[in-house]
Motif scaffolding. Structure first.
Motif, PDB file in Angstrom:
ATOM      1  N   LEU A 301       0.814  -1.219   0.000  1.00  0.00           N
ATOM      2  CA  LEU A 301       0.000   0.000   0.000  1.00  0.00           C
ATOM      3  C   LEU A 301       0.849   1.270   0.000  1.00  0.00           C
ATOM      4  CD1 LEU A 301      -2.762  -1.114   2.529  1.00  0.00           C
ATOM      5  CD2 LEU A 301      -3.078  -0.681   0.081  1.00  0.00           C
ATOM      6  N   ILE A 302       2.075   1.178   0.498  1.00  0.00           N
ATOM      7  CA  ILE A 302       2.961   2.350   0.529  1.00  0.00           C
ATOM      8  C   ILE A 302       4.063   2.240  -0.526  1.00  0.00           C
ATOM      9  CG2 ILE A 302       4.614   3.650   1.928  1.00  0.00           C
ATOM     10  CD1 ILE A 302       2.993   2.901   4.386  1.00  0.00           C
ATOM     11  N   SER A 325      -1.746   7.408 -10.583  1.00  0.00           N
ATOM     12  CA  SER A 325      -1.242   6.147 -11.141  1.00  0.00           C
ATOM     13  C   SER A 325      -0.661   5.266 -10.048  1.00  0.00           C
ATOM     14  CB  SER A 325      -0.171   6.427 -12.205  1.00  0.00           C
ATOM     15  OG  SER A 325      -0.717   7.079 -13.321  1.00  0.00           O
ATOM     16  N   GLY A 326       0.060   5.877  -9.109  1.00  0.00           N
ATOM     17  CA  GLY A 326       0.686   5.107  -8.041  1.00  0.00           C
ATOM     18  C   GLY A 326      -0.316   4.417  -7.143  1.00  0.00           C
ATOM     19  N   VAL A 327      -1.317   5.154  -6.667  1.00  0.00           N
ATOM     20  CA  VAL A 327      -2.275   4.554  -5.731  1.00  0.00           C
ATOM     21  C   VAL A 327      -3.199   3.565  -6.429  1.00  0.00           C
ATOM     22  CG1 VAL A 327      -2.212   6.544  -4.188  1.00  0.00           C
ATOM     23  CG2 VAL A 327      -3.930   6.464  -6.010  1.00  0.00           C
ATOM     24  N   THR A 328      -3.381   3.704  -7.745  1.00  0.00           N
ATOM     25  CA  THR A 328      -4.242   2.774  -8.474  1.00  0.00           C
ATOM     26  C   THR A 328      -3.658   1.367  -8.487  1.00  0.00           C
ATOM     27  OG1 THR A 328      -5.056   4.563  -9.880  1.00  0.00           O
ATOM     28  CG2 THR A 328      -5.362   2.331 -10.697  1.00  0.00           C
ATOM     29  N   ILE A 366      -9.290  -4.383  -0.484  1.00  0.00           N
ATOM     30  CA  ILE A 366     -10.313  -3.586   0.203  1.00  0.00           C
ATOM     31  C   ILE A 366      -9.862  -2.133   0.325  1.00  0.00           C
ATOM     32  CG2 ILE A 366     -11.434  -3.198   2.435  1.00  0.00           C
ATOM     33  CD1 ILE A 366     -11.554  -6.238   2.773  1.00  0.00           C
ATOM     34  N   THR A 367      -8.625  -1.922   0.763  1.00  0.00           N
ATOM     35  CA  THR A 367      -8.128  -0.561   0.974  1.00  0.00           C
ATOM     36  C   THR A 367      -7.985   0.196  -0.340  1.00  0.00           C
ATOM     37  OG1 THR A 367      -6.896  -1.356   2.910  1.00  0.00           O
ATOM     38  CG2 THR A 367      -6.295   0.803   2.033  1.00  0.00           C
ATOM     39  N   SER A 368      -7.358  -0.440  -1.336  1.00  0.00           N
ATOM     40  CA  SER A 368      -7.098   0.263  -2.596  1.00  0.00           C
ATOM     41  C   SER A 368      -8.377   0.560  -3.366  1.00  0.00           C
ATOM     42  CB  SER A 368      -6.145  -0.557  -3.474  1.00  0.00           C
ATOM     43  OG  SER A 368      -6.763  -1.746  -3.925  1.00  0.00           O
ATOM     44  N   SER A 369      -9.411  -0.267  -3.190  1.00  0.00           N
ATOM     45  CA  SER A 369     -10.673  -0.010  -3.889  1.00  0.00           C
ATOM     46  C   SER A 369     -11.263   1.325  -3.462  1.00  0.00           C
ATOM     47  CB  SER A 369     -11.665  -1.144  -3.617  1.00  0.00           C
ATOM     48  OG  SER A 369     -11.193  -2.359  -4.149  1.00  0.00           O
ATOM     49  N   TYR A 370     -11.222   1.607  -2.167  1.00  0.00           N
ATOM     50  CA  TYR A 370     -11.700   2.908  -1.692  1.00  0.00           C
ATOM     51  C   TYR A 370     -10.789   4.035  -2.174  1.00  0.00           C
ATOM     52  CZ  TYR A 370     -15.085   0.683   1.437  1.00  0.00           C
ATOM     53  OH  TYR A 370     -16.139  -0.026   1.942  1.00  0.00           O
ATOM     54  N   ASN A 375      -9.802   8.684  -5.396  1.00  0.00           N
ATOM     55  CA  ASN A 375      -8.406   9.117  -5.534  1.00  0.00           C
ATOM     56  C   ASN A 375      -8.271  10.625  -5.747  1.00  0.00           C
ATOM     57  OD1 ASN A 375      -9.330   9.244  -8.176  1.00  0.00           O
ATOM     58  ND2 ASN A 375      -8.027   7.583  -8.920  1.00  0.00           N
ATOM     59  N   GLY A 376      -9.236  11.224  -6.441  1.00  0.00           N
ATOM     60  CA  GLY A 376      -9.181  12.674  -6.630  1.00  0.00           C
ATOM     61  C   GLY A 376      -9.286  13.426  -5.319  1.00  0.00           C
ATOM     62  N   GLN A 377     -10.212  12.985  -4.462  1.00  0.00           N
ATOM     63  CA  GLN A 377     -10.375  13.628  -3.156  1.00  0.00           C
ATOM     64  C   GLN A 377      -9.154  13.404  -2.267  1.00  0.00           C
ATOM     65  OE1 GLN A 377     -12.590  11.882  -4.889  1.00  0.00           O
ATOM     66  NE2 GLN A 377     -14.708  12.213  -4.207  1.00  0.00           N
TER      67      GLN A 377
END
Length: 566
Positions: A301-302, A325-328, A366-370, A375-377
């Motif tokens: 996740l990091i 792109s990174g968090v996706t 679960i975490t990345s889906s949220y 992601n914009g917010q």
């Protein structure tokens, strides 16, 4: 314990649907529901699967084959060409970073060498299925970050295919150089097989097969299992055979239609596959592995967002696109499960790697889906932190998807005349048809054309319909038009929808689905002959002239309507 396999599957699906309802409320991918259903049905809770082990293992094997077949089928090398070296650089850098750091982290936690390397590689890949689905729901697939993230997924898939070949070719004994030589030989053989089949065999077969959607479906399934079995008989693994079967069909113009036909069948077996994986979680091991799973989840996740953000910034992307792109890509992939199962079946690993990976999958997905959904917010929230490093010096222009003022569904009979009128008025239009010959001829004449079935919502989602001014359907089937009009109305309330019926039985249904007007061909024909009777003399020459004009019109069907607007 339930001994009847049919009742077992029914109970499993009932549990899965119940959990899936909760996941939908929580806006989570259904993959989470499948894993949780397996945990509930497994020895940790209900222990429903013990008596049907061999049957469920066989169903899970079908799921793996179909999953990898669709991976090969969806491998879009043209996408990499369109976005250049960026996808290759970011993809290979991320794979190298995650594998290396993950491997060292696992060694520090006292994992054996083989377990550490397998788990590290499994952690490397992000879920293409989840990413593409969430990007499509956000309408971000054509955004800058969306296109390059999908390109990153293609690079990961290529690396995954290579790793799968290595894993299934290299054994645990001596003769390493012989095995490496054999692997290189296999790569050349498979490469030649894909090129020859895709270029000379598949086009001729599909031109005949694609005329019928049922025939296309059964041909695709036969091709998938036939090629996988053939390559297995020749000494390759079933997994590699499934990928190669998909690759041979992936360059076909009917690729999207083939994928849409196979995905429902794949999804059923994938449900069983992930239920089986979830059922392997045991209460005895959970206390020993949850901390390891949590540490690896935090790393994904990091670590993945960090390395991808850094590489994209190095390649002069904006902070926003680099961050998005990174968090996706901050989750693990379904391919990781396949890799670990292959490693276990090959005797390379024999510990609790799958259980650890299941925990990582649950946490990261679960975490990345949220995070992807909002992601914009998230970026806006962190924007003050990024501003501490000064103004963003890099800028990117968002590319827009090709837009058409009018979509004509169905070129045969009526549609070609509509296209002729649109071309005369210099209106930008595109044609959708299920006839492969029509699509080939239209494209050869420079007309934008899409091959697909309007009954397939996933296909409709790939079309740029959200901003089109008018949709004209000449399709005779009322159910197909109801599906089309309902979908268009959902995404655009202002689009003018024109339908077509041969009788009035379903006229009200089309209007309720959102049609602005429905053509009735028998009424139009009656009006035309009435105008002839009222406006022309009743002589043999009159009707001879009409016949000549009719013949000329029929000859124009595939030679007119060329879209002059590119």
């Amino acid at each position: 314990m339930i001994d009847n396999i049919f009742i077992q599957i029914s109970v499993l699906l009932g549990i899965t649907v119940s959990v899936a309802f909760l996941m939908r409320v929580l806006r989570q991918p259904l993959l989470i529901a499948y894993l949780l259903a397996g945990i509930i049905a497994g020895p940790m809770f209900l222990n429903l699967l013990q008596s049907g082990g061999q049957t469920f293992d066989a169903l899970a094997e079908f799921g793996i084959v179909l999953l990898l077949f669709v991976v090969g089928l969806s491998l879009n090398l043209q996408h990499i060409k369109s976005i250049g070296k960026v996808a290759v650089i970011t993809g290979l850098t991320q794979v190298t970073f995650t594998t290396t750091v993950g491997f060292l982290l696992l060694l520090a936690m006292k994992f054996p060498f083989s377990s550490a390397i397998y788990l590290a590689i499994a952690l490397t890949f992000s879920s293409t299925i989840i990413i593409v689905k969430l990007l499509a729901e956000k309408k971000d697939t054509e955004s800058v970050y969306g296109r390059y993230t999908i390109g990153l997924m293609v690079v990961q898939d290529l690396v995954a295919i290579f790793i799968m070949m290595v894993v299934t070719s290299v054994g645990t004994g001596d003769g390493l150089w012989l095995e490496i030589g054999t692997l290189v030989g296999k790569i050349f053989i498979l490469f030649g097989f894909v090129i020859l089949t895709a270029r000379y065999i598949i086009p001729k077969l599909l031109d005949s097969v694609a005329r019928s959607d049922e025939f296309l479906f059964i041909f695709t399934i036969t091709w998938c299992f036939g090629i996988a079995s053939l390559l297995y008989w020749l000494g390759f693994s079933l997994e590699i055979g499934a990928i190669i079967a998909g690759l041979t069909l992936g360059s076909s113009p009917y690729q999207s239609e083939i994928a849409s036909r196979v995905k429902p069948l794949r999804d059923f077996f994938i449900i069983i596959f992930f239920i089986i994986l979830g059922s392997e979680m045991s209460l005895a091991n959970i206390s020993n592995i949850w901390a390891i799973g949590l540490i690896l989840s935090i790393f994904i996740l990091i670590g993945n967002p960090f390395i991808l953000y850094s590489v994209f910034r190095f390649l002069k992307f904006t902070r926003r696109n680099s961050f998005l792109s990174g968090v996706t890509a901050a989750q693990v992939s379904e391919f990781g499960f396949v890799l670990l199962i292959v490693g276990r079946n090959s005797g390379h690993i024999m510990g609790n790697e799958l259980e650890i990976f299941t925990i990582v999958a649950l946490i990261t997905i679960i975490t990345s889906s949220y995070i992807i959904t909002y992601n914009g917010q998230v970026f806006d929230f962190l924007h003050p932190f990024f501003k501490l490093f000064g103004p963003d010096k890099h800028k990117q222009k968002e590319d827009t998807q090709e837009k058409y003022d009018v979509f004509v569904f169905g070129y045969h009979r009526i549609g070609w005349k509509v296209c002729e009128a649109l071309a005369e008025k210099e209106i930008k239009y595109a044609v959708v048809d299920y006839n492969p010959e029509a699509i080939t001829r239209l494209k050869s004449r420079g007309i934008a054309a899409f091959f697909g079935d309007v009954r397939d919502i996933e296909f409709l989602e790939t079309l740029p319909l959200s901003n089109t001014k008018m949709v004209i359907s000449t399709i005779p089937d009322h159910d197909d038009q109801i599906t089309l009009f309902s979908y268009v109305r959902k995404i655009n309330k202002k689009t003018i929808l024109i339908g077509n019926l041969y009788h009035n039985t379903y006229l009200d249904d089309l209007y309720e689905a959102g049609a602005n007007y429905v053509m009735m061909t028998h009424l139009l024909g009656g009006e035309w002959i009435a105008d002839v009777i009222k406006g022309k003399s009743w002589t043999e020459k009159t009707f001879l002239d009409l016949r000549k004009h009719q013949k000329q019109e029929m000859q124009l069907r595939f030679t007119s309507g060329i879209n002059s607007l590119k």
